[in-house]
Design an enzyme around this catalytic site. Sequence first.
Site, PDB file in Angstrom:
ATOM      1  N   ASN A   1       2.068  -5.003  -3.268  1.00  0.00           N
ATOM      2  CA  ASN A   1       0.705  -5.438  -2.958  1.00  0.00           C
ATOM      3  C   ASN A   1      -0.133  -4.221  -2.565  1.00  0.00           C
ATOM      4  O   ASN A   1       0.338  -3.353  -1.833  1.00  0.00           O
ATOM      5  CB  ASN A   1       0.799  -6.429  -1.784  1.00  0.00           C
ATOM      6  CG  ASN A   1      -0.518  -7.045  -1.374  1.00  0.00           C
ATOM      7  OD1 ASN A   1      -1.211  -7.653  -2.202  1.00  0.00           O
ATOM      8  ND2 ASN A   1      -0.877  -6.925  -0.093  1.00  0.00           N
TER       9      ASN A   1
ATOM     10  N   ASP B   1     -12.135 -10.535  -0.446  1.00  0.00           N
ATOM     11  CA  ASP B   1     -13.413 -10.704   0.246  1.00  0.00           C
ATOM     12  C   ASP B   1     -14.418  -9.766  -0.413  1.00  0.00           C
ATOM     13  O   ASP B   1     -14.037  -8.848  -1.141  1.00  0.00           O
ATOM     14  CB  ASP B   1     -13.322 -10.523   1.771  1.00  0.00           C
ATOM     15  CG  ASP B   1     -12.632  -9.257   2.233  1.00  0.00           C
ATOM     16  OD1 ASP B   1     -12.533  -8.295   1.449  1.00  0.00           O
ATOM     17  OD2 ASP B   1     -12.194  -9.218   3.408  1.00  0.00           O
TER      18      ASP B   1
ATOM     19  N   GLU C   1       0.818  -1.230   0.000  1.00  0.00           N
ATOM     20  CA  GLU C   1       0.000   0.000   0.000  1.00  0.00           C
ATOM     21  C   GLU C   1       0.846   1.273   0.000  1.00  0.00           C
ATOM     22  O   GLU C   1       0.591   2.190   0.775  1.00  0.00           O
ATOM     23  CB  GLU C   1      -0.965  -0.032   1.204  1.00  0.00           C
ATOM     24  CG  GLU C   1      -1.855  -1.268   1.209  1.00  0.00           C
ATOM     25  CD  GLU C   1      -2.686  -1.448   2.482  1.00  0.00           C
ATOM     26  OE1 GLU C   1      -2.615  -0.584   3.372  1.00  0.00           O
ATOM     27  OE2 GLU C   1      -3.392  -2.463   2.577  1.00  0.00           O
TER      28      GLU C   1
ATOM     29  N   GLU D   1      -6.091 -10.917  -1.082  1.00  0.00           N
ATOM     30  CA  GLU D   1      -6.916 -10.687   0.117  1.00  0.00           C
ATOM     31  C   GLU D   1      -8.392 -10.614  -0.237  1.00  0.00           C
ATOM     32  O   GLU D   1      -9.141  -9.788   0.306  1.00  0.00           O
ATOM     33  CB  GLU D   1      -6.484  -9.389   0.831  1.00  0.00           C
ATOM     34  CG  GLU D   1      -5.009  -9.341   1.172  1.00  0.00           C
ATOM     35  CD  GLU D   1      -4.589  -8.090   1.939  1.00  0.00           C
ATOM     36  OE1 GLU D   1      -5.451  -7.323   2.410  1.00  0.00           O
ATOM     37  OE2 GLU D   1      -3.363  -7.887   2.081  1.00  0.00           O
TER      38      GLU D   1
ATOM     39  N   HIS E   1     -10.286  -6.342  -1.938  1.00  0.00           N
ATOM     40  CA  HIS E   1     -11.338  -6.180  -0.925  1.00  0.00           C
ATOM     41  C   HIS E   1     -12.513  -5.533  -1.640  1.00  0.00           C
ATOM     42  O   HIS E   1     -12.587  -4.313  -1.778  1.00  0.00           O
ATOM     43  CB  HIS E   1     -10.843  -5.308   0.228  1.00  0.00           C
ATOM     44  CG  HIS E   1      -9.790  -5.975   1.041  1.00  0.00           C
ATOM     45  ND1 HIS E   1     -10.062  -7.060   1.842  1.00  0.00           N
ATOM     46  CD2 HIS E   1      -8.461  -5.741   1.160  1.00  0.00           C
ATOM     47  CE1 HIS E   1      -8.942  -7.455   2.436  1.00  0.00           C
ATOM     48  NE2 HIS E   1      -7.954  -6.681   2.030  1.00  0.00           N
TER      49      HIS E   1
HETATM   50  O1  9MR Z   1      -7.382  -8.154   8.479  1.00  0.00           O
HETATM   51  C1  9MR Z   1      -6.494  -7.323   9.162  1.00  0.00           C
HETATM   52  C2  9MR Z   1      -7.105  -6.854  10.482  1.00  0.00           C
HETATM   53  O2  9MR Z   1      -7.236  -7.939  11.374  1.00  0.00           O
HETATM   54  C3  9MR Z   1      -6.254  -5.752  11.097  1.00  0.00           C
HETATM   55  O3  9MR Z   1      -6.891  -5.248  12.242  1.00  0.00           O
HETATM   56  C4  9MR Z   1      -6.022  -4.669  10.049  1.00  0.00           C
HETATM   57  C5  9MR Z   1      -5.204  -3.531  10.591  1.00  0.00           C
HETATM   58  O4  9MR Z   1      -4.851  -2.624   9.605  1.00  0.00           O
HETATM   59  O5  9MR Z   1      -5.380  -5.221   8.915  1.00  0.00           O
HETATM   60  C6  9MR Z   1      -6.187  -6.132   8.274  1.00  0.00           C
HETATM   61  O6  9MR Z   1      -5.559  -6.621   7.108  1.00  0.00           O
HETATM   62  C7  9MR Z   1      -5.268  -5.660   6.110  1.00  0.00           C
HETATM   63  C8  9MR Z   1      -4.035  -6.141   5.384  1.00  0.00           C
HETATM   64  O7  9MR Z   1      -2.976  -6.334   6.304  1.00  0.00           O
HETATM   65  C9  9MR Z   1      -3.601  -5.181   4.308  1.00  0.00           C
HETATM   66  N1  9MR Z   1      -4.700  -4.912   3.413  1.00  0.00           N
HETATM   67  C10 9MR Z   1      -5.950  -4.506   4.026  1.00  0.00           C
HETATM   68  C11 9MR Z   1      -6.367  -5.537   5.061  1.00  0.00           C
HETATM   69  C12 9MR Z   1      -7.743  -5.203   5.628  1.00  0.00           C
HETATM   70  O8  9MR Z   1      -7.698  -4.005   6.329  1.00  0.00           O
END
Ligand code: 9MR
Length: 364
Positions: free
Chosen positions: A211, A278, A168, A276, A247
Site C-alpha cells: 500500500n 480524500d 510506503e 485512503e 490522497h
Molecule cells: O490519518 C492518519 C493521522 O491521523 C495520523 O496522525 C498520521 C500519522 O502519520 O497518519 C495518518 O494516516 C496515514 C496512513 O496511516 C498512511 N497513509 C497516509 C495517511 C495520511 O497521513
Amino acid sequence: MKPIRLTTTAAMALAVFAAPTAQAAPPAQADALRDAAPDGLFIGSAVAGGGHHDDASYPDPFTSDQAYRDVLAGEFSSLSPENQMKWEYIHPARDTYDFETADRIVDFAERNGQVLRGHTLLWHSQNPEWLESGDFSPEQLREILHDHISTVVGRYAGRIQQWDVANEIFDESGQLRTRDNIWIRELGPGIIADAFRWAREADPNAKLFLNDYGVESINAKSNAYYDLVQQLQADGVPVDGFSAQAHLDLDDGYPADLTRNLQRFADLGLETAITELDVRMTLPEGGTPTEQQLAEQASYYGRALDACLRVRTCHSFTVWGLPDKYSWVPSTFPEQGAATIMWDDFTRKPAYDELLDGLNAAER
Ligand code: 9MR
C-alpha cells in the site's frame, strides 16, 4: 449492497404472472453508499480516533460521537482503523500489546455487517520510541517483527479482509526507504518477503497488500512496485494485492492514468484497491470552499470510483475518514482542508452525491 438480480430463467418464470403491458419499475436508487454498491465492491471509511498513548487531546469520535458511529455503520461496508492498529497504539512496549480499541472497532464492524482492512504491519512511521531507539540487534528486530505480525494478525485471523502488510516502502524516486524504514535499514529488503510470509501463516484468509501514496499514476514509485511484485511472485511470496491510497489534491491535478495503472497490477494477478481516498484543496480566505472547488472535488471522487469499477480486481474502495473535522488534512496542511465527502454536521457534499450516483449506476 444491491439485492441479487434474478437469473433469466427465474425472471421469465415470474414474468408469466405479470400483466403483459406492465412496465418494469426502474430499480430503486439506494440512499446509502453501502446499499448502492454493486455486489463484491466494499465501500470503506477510515475510523478516526481511539486515543493516543501520548496525547489525550487526540480526537476520539469513535468513542464520543454517536452521530459519527451511525454514519460509519449506515454508509460503509468496510472499515479501516485510521491509527489504532499501528505499532505505537497496539504495541506500546516490547512485551505489551494493547488491543482494546482495535477490538472495539472489529466488534463494531462485525455487529454492522462490515469487513475490515488492517493497517499496517511494516512501516517507517508511527513506530513506538522503544522500537526506534531500542538499539536492537538484527536478530532481535527480526524476532520482534515476527512476534508482532504473528500476534496482531493472528488475533484477528479470519476477521480481516485485507491487510496492508507493507506500507510506503518506496520513496518518490522509487528507491526502497533504506534510511527511515527501520526494518529495511537494519534487516535488508528481504524482510518485506518475510513479513508477507509471516502474515500468511498467521491468517491464511486475509488478502495481503502493498500500500502506498503517490502511486496512483504510472511513475517511478508505482514502477518500483510493479517490479517488486514480479520479483516477489517469482520467489513464491504470498503477495495478493496492490493498493493506491489516493490522497489527492486539487492543486496537483487528477491522476488520469489511475485505471491503467491499477489494471497493470490486476494483469499480474493481483487484487487492487483504493484505500485512503480524500481530495484536499487550498481554501479561500474564510475557509469555505467555492462551488467550483466542490464540483471539481466531486469529479475527482467520481473518477477514482470509476477507475476502481473498471478494474475487475478492485473490490475495495475506501475514503480516509469523514467529516472534515476528523480529517488528518488540516493539521498536516494548514492552508488546506475540506478533503472529505461530508460537512461537519454530516450533511452530504457534492462529492458524496457523486459517489452515490456512481454506485447506483454501476454495472459490474
Ligand atoms: O490519518 C492518519 C493521522 O491521523 C495520523 O496522525 C498520521 C500519522 O502519520 O497518519 C495518518 O494516516 C496515514 C496512513 O496511516 C498512511 N497513509 C497516509 C495517511 C495520511 O497521513
